[in-house]
Design a protein around this motif. Sequence first.
Motif, PDB file in Angstrom:
ATOM      1  N   ARG A  10      -4.984  10.664 -12.256  1.00 15.82           N
ATOM      2  CA  ARG A  10      -3.979   9.785 -12.856  1.00 15.82           C
ATOM      3  C   ARG A  10      -3.231   9.007 -11.784  1.00 15.82           C
ATOM      4  N   ILE A  11      -2.865   9.686 -10.701  1.00 17.15           N
ATOM      5  CA  ILE A  11      -2.149   9.022  -9.611  1.00 17.15           C
ATOM      6  C   ILE A  11      -3.048   7.980  -8.942  1.00 17.15           C
ATOM      7  N   GLN A  12      -4.320   8.310  -8.789  1.00 18.50           N
ATOM      8  CA  GLN A  12      -5.277   7.390  -8.169  1.00 18.50           C
ATOM      9  C   GLN A  12      -5.328   6.067  -8.923  1.00 18.50           C
ATOM     10  N   LEU A  15      -1.629   3.973  -8.449  1.00 15.99           N
ATOM     11  CA  LEU A  15      -1.183   3.363  -7.200  1.00 15.99           C
ATOM     12  C   LEU A  15      -2.013   2.136  -6.838  1.00 15.99           C
ATOM     13  N   SER A  16      -1.393   1.235  -6.100  1.00 10.80           N
ATOM     14  CA  SER A  16      -2.018  -0.067  -5.828  1.00 10.80           C
ATOM     15  C   SER A  16      -2.920  -0.055  -4.600  1.00 10.80           C
ATOM     16  N   THR A  17      -2.704   0.879  -3.672  1.00 11.24           N
ATOM     17  CA  THR A  17      -3.548   0.943  -2.481  1.00 11.24           C
ATOM     18  C   THR A  17      -4.732   1.881  -2.724  1.00 11.24           C
ATOM     19  N   GLU A  18      -5.657   1.925  -1.762  1.00 12.73           N
ATOM     20  CA  GLU A  18      -6.833   2.788  -1.896  1.00 12.73           C
ATOM     21  C   GLU A  18      -6.410   4.256  -1.846  1.00 12.73           C
ATOM     22  N   VAL A  19      -6.889   5.038  -2.809  1.00 15.42           N
ATOM     23  CA  VAL A  19      -6.529   6.446  -2.892  1.00 15.42           C
ATOM     24  C   VAL A  19      -7.795   7.292  -3.008  1.00 15.42           C
ATOM     25  N   LYS A  20      -7.989   8.174  -2.036  1.00 18.73           N
ATOM     26  CA  LYS A  20      -9.057   9.163  -2.105  1.00 18.73           C
ATOM     27  C   LYS A  20      -8.433  10.491  -2.536  1.00 18.73           C
ATOM     28  N   ILE A  21      -9.041  11.188  -3.470  1.00 19.39           N
ATOM     29  CA  ILE A  21      -8.489  12.466  -3.909  1.00 19.39           C
ATOM     30  C   ILE A  21      -9.393  13.606  -3.442  1.00 19.39           C
ATOM     31  N   GLY A  27      -0.370  18.873  -1.549  1.00 16.62           N
ATOM     32  CA  GLY A  27       0.568  19.116  -2.642  1.00 16.62           C
ATOM     33  C   GLY A  27       1.043  17.818  -3.258  1.00 16.62           C
ATOM     34  N   ALA A  28       0.093  16.881  -3.461  1.00 15.49           N
ATOM     35  CA  ALA A  28       0.453  15.501  -3.801  1.00 15.49           C
ATOM     36  C   ALA A  28       0.444  15.210  -5.294  1.00 15.49           C
ATOM     37  N   SER A  29       0.164  16.203  -6.128  1.00 14.53           N
ATOM     38  CA  SER A  29       0.015  15.916  -7.557  1.00 14.53           C
ATOM     39  C   SER A  29       1.329  15.900  -8.307  1.00 14.53           C
ATOM     40  N   SER A  30       2.422  16.340  -7.673  1.00 11.61           N
ATOM     41  CA  SER A  30       3.723  16.361  -8.351  1.00 11.61           C
ATOM     42  C   SER A  30       4.836  16.451  -7.316  1.00 11.61           C
ATOM     43  N   SER A  68      -4.693  18.339  -3.719  1.00 16.57           N
ATOM     44  CA  SER A  68      -4.038  19.253  -4.652  1.00 16.57           C
ATOM     45  C   SER A  68      -5.119  20.046  -5.379  1.00 16.57           C
ATOM     46  N   ARG A  69      -4.713  21.079  -6.111  1.00 22.27           N
ATOM     47  CA  ARG A  69      -5.646  21.801  -6.967  1.00 22.27           C
ATOM     48  C   ARG A  69      -5.772  21.148  -8.343  1.00 22.27           C
ATOM     49  N   ASP A  70      -4.839  20.233  -8.669  1.00 22.70           N
ATOM     50  CA  ASP A  70      -4.778  19.629  -9.996  1.00 22.70           C
ATOM     51  C   ASP A  70      -5.572  18.318 -10.021  1.00 22.70           C
ATOM     52  N   LYS A  71      -6.843  18.409 -10.372  1.00 17.28           N
ATOM     53  CA  LYS A  71      -7.723  17.241 -10.357  1.00 17.28           C
ATOM     54  C   LYS A  71      -7.268  16.166 -11.338  1.00 17.28           C
ATOM     55  N   GLU A  72      -6.841  16.592 -12.520  1.00 19.19           N
ATOM     56  CA  GLU A  72      -6.440  15.635 -13.547  1.00 19.19           C
ATOM     57  C   GLU A  72      -5.254  14.794 -13.103  1.00 19.19           C
ATOM     58  N   MET A  73      -4.243  15.436 -12.515  1.00 16.81           N
ATOM     59  CA  MET A  73      -3.072  14.695 -12.044  1.00 16.81           C
ATOM     60  C   MET A  73      -3.437  13.769 -10.887  1.00 16.81           C
ATOM     61  N   LEU A  74      -4.282  14.222  -9.983  1.00 24.01           N
ATOM     62  CA  LEU A  74      -4.699  13.377  -8.865  1.00 24.01           C
ATOM     63  C   LEU A  74      -5.422  12.128  -9.368  1.00 24.01           C
TER      64      LEU A  74
END
Length: 251
Positions: free
Chosen positions: A39-41, A44-50, A7-10, A31-37
């Motif tokens: 954008r967050i990726q 953020l400054s660290t490595e982010v896998k969605i 539930g990390a998209s918002s 999350s189910r929201d690919k677009e928001m994930l």
Amino acid sequence: MKALITGASSGIGYSMAKYLSTMGYDLILVSRDKEMLQRIQKELSTEVKIVVADLSQESKLKELYVLCKNDNIDILINNAGFGLFGEFVDTDLNRELEMIDVNIKAVHILTKLFLKDMKKRDSGYILNVSSAASFQAGPLMATYYATKSYVTKLSLAIYEELRREHSNVHISCLCPGPVSTNFNDVANVQFSMKSLSSDDVAKYAIDRMFRNKLIIIPGMKMKFTIFFNRFISNKFAIKIVYNFQKKKEKK
């Protein structure tokens, strides 16, 4: 160091992702929201896998675990969840069953699977996002309150099992009152009391998780409300909750 957040998209999940990133944690955001994930990726400054997944489906939960089990997850945050407003007899059964799958089944499965790995390593943190609603019954949001009660009681039980084993794995349960997120839009309600900011709640929760706090309740008003509930009867409590919930109804 790596954290997995559902539930990390918002809302609280997004705020937790931002805060943990500032602490140097690499992240797996679900999350189910690919677009928001996406954008967050980029943000953020660290490595982010969605990971785009519908956590109401048991097969997706097991796929998520298989995908992430070799990442040595240091922190699991079960944040995904939603609510539904209305008389129990009138609310949509399929939507309620989906809520039970997300609010209960997903938390249960992911906690069990990742806890097994954490226990083998004898390290790790689990933060289950519940609600102040978990301490009482909730007329007009009966299923939501019941699902959050499950999350809180499950977390309490696991905490005691880990404590008796002198484990270095720690579990905490976040039980906030109203928070400024899109929760009320999904549940089709409007909050009848002032909401806390998701950034403040996220920082408060994570800081106390690292201090091995079991139950985390942001805000003095909500702490007092939960404490007060200990001294009143169930029948009186549900009358109060009904009146409180009724004020949330969107006109």
